[in-house]
Write an enzyme that holds these catalytic residues in place. Structure first.
Site: not given
Length: 195
Positions: A13, A137
């Site tokens: 995405k 992350r």
């Protein structure tokens, strides 16, 4: 053009959103990016979202819907937008559809990057191993990735299945190369300038 881009964690995405927004000259609106920016800035919203994101859970619907409504009304969205990662469940979808009516907007296409669960897991785990600027992350650990995949399968896939009969729903085989996926999207929506 107003696009909504669906797909599981690791479906591509973010990659496709970056390509399409450049080609179309519209902003990429990612709830994840907005929340991470709020978190980095230390805002109240960011602090609230931190614990949910670190556990791989979804941030409460009302917080997200209000944030998206505000973002879709910013001046840079006049020519369109690409919404990435929202709505994520049936409740958000229902509130989102009503919110769009209230701000007199609609979307042109619901693009779904269709990738089997096993490939999503492999891609997401590979991404977790790759550090960004030397840092991973905090929400890209193997545990949170598996949790996000479970949440996606439990909450997002049923919503996507409901949208499948919608005339604006466009399934795309997300297992192909980046270039092939982009070309498939271009062919389906027709208004994207060829690169």
């Amino acid at each position: 053009m107003r696009l909504i881009l669906f797909g599981g964690p690791g479906s591509g995405k973010g990659t496709q959103a970056a390509i399409l927004t450049t080609l179309l000259g519209i902003p990429h609106i990612s709830t994840g990016d907005i929340l991470r920016a709020e978190r980095a800035a230390g805002t109240l919203l960011g602090q609230q979202a931190q614990s949910y994101m670190d556990r791989g859970e979804l941030v409460p619907d009302q917080v997200i819907v209000d944030m998206v409504a505000n973002r879709l009304q910013q001046p840079d969205t006049a020519a369109g937008w690409l919404l990435d990662g929202f709505p994520r469940n049936g409740a958000q979808a229902a509130v989102f559809e009503e919110m769009l009516k209230s701000i007199h907007q609609d979307y042109d296409y619901l693009l779904f990057l269709d990738v089997p669960a096993a490939i999503l897991q492999e891609r997401a785990l590979n991404r977790a191993k790759q550090a960004v600027n030397g840092q991973q992350r905090s929400d890209d650990t193997p545990e949170t990735i598996l949790k996000r995949l479970q949440v996606y399968e439990r909450e997002t896939l049923p919503m996507i299945q409901q949208y499948m009969s919608h005339p604006k729903f466009v399934p795309i085989d997300g297992t192909r190369t980046i270039e092939e996926v982009t070309a498939a999207i271009q062919a389906r929506i027709g208004e994207v300038n060829r690169v």
